[in-house]
Scaffold this motif. Structure first.
Motif, short mmCIF file in Angstrom:
data_model
loop_
_atom_site.label_atom_id
_atom_site.label_comp_id
_atom_site.label_asym_id
_atom_site.label_seq_id
_atom_site.Cartn_x
_atom_site.Cartn_y
_atom_site.Cartn_z
N VAL A 6 1.81 54.42 9.76
CA VAL A 6 1.44 53.28 8.92
C VAL A 6 0.33 52.54 9.64
O VAL A 6 0.58 51.78 10.56
CB VAL A 6 2.65 52.37 8.68
CG1 VAL A 6 2.24 51.17 7.84
CG2 VAL A 6 3.76 53.12 8.00
N HIS A 8 -1.98 49.71 10.01
CA HIS A 8 -1.82 48.36 9.50
C HIS A 8 -2.64 47.41 10.35
O HIS A 8 -2.95 47.72 11.49
CB HIS A 8 -0.33 47.99 9.55
CG HIS A 8 0.01 46.75 8.80
ND1 HIS A 8 -0.15 45.50 9.34
CD2 HIS A 8 0.49 46.57 7.55
CE1 HIS A 8 0.22 44.60 8.46
NE2 HIS A 8 0.62 45.21 7.37
N TRP A 28 -0.79 49.31 2.62
CA TRP A 28 -0.19 48.08 2.10
C TRP A 28 -0.90 47.56 0.84
O TRP A 28 -0.42 46.64 0.21
CB TRP A 28 -0.19 46.99 3.17
CG TRP A 28 -1.56 46.57 3.63
CD1 TRP A 28 -2.35 45.59 3.09
CD2 TRP A 28 -2.32 47.14 4.71
NE1 TRP A 28 -3.54 45.50 3.76
CE2 TRP A 28 -3.54 46.44 4.76
CE3 TRP A 28 -2.08 48.15 5.64
CZ2 TRP A 28 -4.53 46.74 5.71
CZ3 TRP A 28 -3.06 48.44 6.57
CH2 TRP A 28 -4.25 47.74 6.61
N ASP A 29 -2.00 48.19 0.46
CA ASP A 29 -2.74 47.77 -0.73
C ASP A 29 -2.18 48.55 -1.92
O ASP A 29 -2.70 49.62 -2.28
CB ASP A 29 -4.23 48.03 -0.52
CG ASP A 29 -5.08 47.43 -1.64
OD1 ASP A 29 -4.54 46.63 -2.43
OD2 ASP A 29 -6.26 47.78 -1.72
N GLN A 34 3.84 42.37 -4.26
CA GLN A 34 5.08 42.84 -3.66
C GLN A 34 6.26 42.34 -4.50
O GLN A 34 6.27 41.19 -4.95
CB GLN A 34 5.21 42.33 -2.22
CG GLN A 34 4.26 42.98 -1.24
CD GLN A 34 4.61 44.45 -0.99
OE1 GLN A 34 5.77 44.85 -1.10
NE2 GLN A 34 3.60 45.23 -0.63
N CYS A 118 1.80 37.80 3.11
CA CYS A 118 2.39 39.13 3.12
C CYS A 118 1.70 39.95 4.21
O CYS A 118 0.55 40.36 4.05
CB CYS A 118 2.23 39.82 1.77
SG CYS A 118 2.92 41.49 1.75
N GLY A 119 2.40 40.13 5.33
CA GLY A 119 1.90 41.03 6.36
C GLY A 119 0.88 40.44 7.31
O GLY A 119 0.22 41.20 8.03
N ILE A 187 8.89 45.62 2.15
CA ILE A 187 7.47 45.64 1.82
C ILE A 187 7.15 47.03 1.30
O ILE A 187 7.39 48.03 1.99
CB ILE A 187 6.60 45.32 3.05
CG1 ILE A 187 6.86 43.90 3.56
CG2 ILE A 187 5.11 45.50 2.72
CD1 ILE A 187 6.14 43.57 4.86
N ILE A 189 4.82 50.13 0.43
CA ILE A 189 3.56 50.72 0.84
C ILE A 189 3.38 52.03 0.10
O ILE A 189 4.33 52.59 -0.46
CB ILE A 189 3.49 50.96 2.38
CG1 ILE A 189 4.63 51.89 2.83
CG2 ILE A 189 3.51 49.64 3.13
CD1 ILE A 189 4.51 52.32 4.28
N SER A 195 9.94 52.22 1.20
CA SER A 195 9.46 50.89 1.60
C SER A 195 9.78 50.61 3.06
O SER A 195 10.33 51.45 3.77
CB SER A 195 10.04 49.79 0.70
OG SER A 195 9.72 50.04 -0.66
N SER A 198 11.83 44.40 5.95
CA SER A 198 11.09 43.18 6.28
C SER A 198 12.01 41.98 6.19
O SER A 198 13.17 42.09 5.76
CB SER A 198 9.91 43.01 5.32
OG SER A 198 10.38 42.72 4.01
#
Length: 206
Positions: A6, A8, A28-29, A34, A118-119, A187, A189, A195, A198
């Motif tokens: 991942v 990120h 994550w886009d 979310q 978010c993130g 979250i 992805i 997922s 989180s």
């Protein structure tokens, strides 16, 4: 979590060539809000002037705009912000997108009723984390709400950004905030249908 890495913003310095993260769509886009934040919107707790910090391509700012709210998104990746503006035009929504460092929100000289993250929180090291939380205090009105999704220490493996423990969240928001809840969430992805584990955090500026 599968073996697929991942990649990120938490991997390395997020302010070093931030547009490189959007040279191709990052995991994550996901092209939609979310689910945890959409549930907040459906519950009516996203209100007033809304700031989406580390907004990327703008899904959460656009979610707020779709509710008829005054929505602003800030990020350091200009490529992502251009995509956010294109989405706004395509969807007939009005939102403002600014190139801005989330650690320096006081420079906006504005305050907001709701901040969505978010993130972003989980990419910071200890010093930048304290700076970021101080920056948030300058941007949230007293009584305003901060909602955050971050990588949880319950996520197995070591791919992606730093995991965050509940105690770290409580320590970060001990001064000037009331933590209303820290709940297990996910979250979404694009590279993992299961997922990512989180924390969904709700805090009120006092």
């Amino acid at each position: 979590m599968p073996d697929t890495p991942v990649h990120h913003p938490g991997a390395g310095n997020p302010w070093h060539k931030p547009d490189d993260m959007y040279a191709s769509p990052p995991p994550w886009d996901i092209g939609r809000p979310q689910p945890a934040f959409l549930a907040l919107a459906d519950a009516g707790v996203v209100r007033g002037r809304v700031l989406d910090v580390g907004c990327g391509t703008g899904e959460h700012a656009l979610m707020a705009a779709g509710l008829g709210l005054d929505a602003t998104g800030v990020d350091v990746a200009t490529t992502a912000l251009r995509t956010a503006e294109e989405k706004a035009r395509d969807r007939g929504l009005t939102a403002r997108f600014l190139v801005h460092d989330a650690r320096k929100l006081a420079a906006l000289r504005e305050q907001f009723d709701t901040v969505l993250d978010c993130g972003l929180f989980h990419i910071f090291g200890d010093d930048d984390r304290a700076t970021y939380v101080g920056s948030l205090r300058s941007a949230v009105r007293p009584g305003g709400r901060y909602f955050m999704l971050c990588f949880s220490d319950q996520q197995p493996g070591d791919q992606g950004p730093r995991r965050v423990a509940r105690a770290e969240i409580e320590a970060a928001f001990a001064d000037g905030w009331r933590i209303d809840s820290i709940a297990a969430a996910t979250i979404d992805i694009t590279t993992d249908p299961m997922s990512i584990r989180s924390w969904l955090v709700s805090a009120t500026r006092i």
